[in-house]
Write an enzyme that holds these catalytic residues in place. Structure first.
Site, short mmCIF file in Angstrom:
data_model
loop_
_atom_site.label_atom_id
_atom_site.label_comp_id
_atom_site.label_asym_id
_atom_site.label_seq_id
_atom_site.Cartn_x
_atom_site.Cartn_y
_atom_site.Cartn_z
N ASP A 195 44.13 31.76 31.34
CA ASP A 195 45.42 32.45 31.34
C ASP A 195 46.57 31.58 30.86
O ASP A 195 46.44 30.36 30.74
CB ASP A 195 45.73 33.00 32.74
CG ASP A 195 45.21 32.09 33.85
OD1 ASP A 195 45.21 30.86 33.66
OD2 ASP A 195 44.81 32.61 34.91
N ASN A 229 45.02 35.77 47.42
CA ASN A 229 44.77 37.22 47.44
C ASN A 229 43.47 37.56 46.70
O ASN A 229 43.24 38.69 46.33
CB ASN A 229 45.95 37.98 46.82
CG ASN A 229 46.18 37.61 45.36
OD1 ASN A 229 45.41 36.83 44.78
ND2 ASN A 229 47.21 38.16 44.76
N HIS A 288 42.57 36.68 43.73
CA HIS A 288 42.59 36.88 42.27
C HIS A 288 41.71 35.83 41.59
O HIS A 288 41.48 34.74 42.12
CB HIS A 288 44.03 36.86 41.71
CG HIS A 288 44.73 35.55 41.70
ND1 HIS A 288 46.09 35.42 41.89
CD2 HIS A 288 44.28 34.27 41.52
CE1 HIS A 288 46.42 34.15 41.82
NE2 HIS A 288 45.35 33.44 41.60
N GLU A 317 44.97 40.35 39.39
CA GLU A 317 45.52 40.54 40.73
C GLU A 317 44.91 41.78 41.38
O GLU A 317 44.36 42.64 40.67
CB GLU A 317 47.05 40.71 40.63
CG GLU A 317 47.79 39.55 39.97
CD GLU A 317 47.98 38.34 40.89
OE1 GLU A 317 47.19 38.16 41.85
OE2 GLU A 317 48.90 37.55 40.64
C1 F6R Z 1 44.55 29.44 36.94
C2 F6R Z 1 43.96 30.64 37.49
C3 F6R Z 1 44.13 30.99 38.92
C4 F6R Z 1 43.92 29.83 39.87
C5 F6R Z 1 44.17 30.27 41.31
C6 F6R Z 1 44.04 29.11 42.28
O1 F6R Z 1 44.21 29.29 35.58
O2 F6R Z 1 43.39 31.37 36.75
O3 F6R Z 1 43.24 32.03 39.23
O4 F6R Z 1 42.60 29.35 39.74
O5 F6R Z 1 45.45 30.79 41.41
O6 F6R Z 1 45.09 28.22 42.07
P1 F6R Z 1 45.16 26.86 42.88
O7 F6R Z 1 43.98 26.07 42.51
O8 F6R Z 1 46.45 26.22 42.43
O9 F6R Z 1 45.17 27.24 44.33
#
Ligand code: F6R
Length: 243
Positions: free
Chosen positions: A67, A136, A138, A143
């Protein structure tokens, strides 16, 4: 599904980095899918070290990140392009041009999404996809929603996600409201998925994702249907799984 429960963050990073290194050794021209965020930092640090030591080489690797924020140019210090350069790409024997992220400033975001999926397909799909997970549940920036979005698409970030990511921005208001994310289609088409999680605050998401119903309200729950998922989690993150 394979589950590795590790004692702490460092051993989680070591286990996951070892699985990625094994993938590269077995298939030096692998196509990898990569995540950003805090969970994967330890993995990128180890892989950078192993690359410097000559243990693994990225010379033939292609990669696709999950992303990028809409409105942040690749040169923006808060962009995921900048994160990947600082934490991985600048430290490895990367072949310039083989490492892709969506362009959050493309003239047409929709066109950018379409081209991103085409590029992934043209390289034969993703061999190994590294995923983190949001509180959550994701994955990428898919989301909780009423339906799974299959292609790469523009998504509105959940307020919870914006709050969680505010630590990387000068102020909470500066966190973009939208992102381009790989959809469930490219994620699910990956031949192998490696999901990493650490911290007690991920325990509920992990429980819902891997023991609850498969529902777009819990995006990671789709992984229950994937034939090759490895979960590497620090004990605290797996504490509600009963492993
Ligand atoms: C980032 C992504 C997100 C993160 C997730 C966890 O490229 O796709 O899905 O993997 O938000 O983020 P952290 O590791 O910062 O808790």
């Amino acid at each position: 599904m394979k589950i590795y429960c590790t004692e702490d963050y460092d051993s989680m990073s070591f286990k996951a980095a070892s699985l990625i290194a094994a993938q590269i050794l077995l298939k030096p021209d692998s196509v990898l899918g990569l995540a950003t965020g805090s969970t994967v930092l330890g993995i990128y640090h180890l892989i950078s070290q192993w690359c410097a030591d000559g243990v693994v080489s990225f010379a033939e690797i292609h990669s696709f990140n999950l992303d990028e924020y809409i409105g942040l140019a690749p040169g923006d210090p808060q962009s995921y392009h900048a994160y990947m350069r600082a934490n991985l790409f600048d430290n490895i024997d990367a072949e310039p041009g083989n490492f892709y992220l969506p362009d959050g400033c493309a003239d047409s975001a929709e066109e950018e999404c379409r081209k991103y999926d085409e590029l992934i397909t043209s390289l034969g799909g993703i061999d190994l996809l590294l995923l983190g997970i949001g509180r959550n549940a994701h994955i990428g920036f898919n989301e909780p929603a009423d339906a799974f979005s299959v292609p790469t698409h523009v998504t509105a970030l959940a307020e919870e996600t914006r709050r969680a990511n505010a630590r990387n921005f000068p102020s909470p208001e500066a966190v973009p409201r939208e992102a381009i994310t790989m959809g469930i289609g490219s994620i699910f088409s990956a031949k192998k998925i490696l999901l990493v999680a650490n911290g007690k605050d991920k325990a509920e998401a992990i429980r819902k994702a891997f023991t609850g119903s498969v529902t777009p309200q819990v995006p990671a729950s789709i992984l229950q249907l994937h034939p090759n998922v490895t979960l590497v989690g620090e004990m605290a993150a797996l504490s509600e799984l009963g492993v």
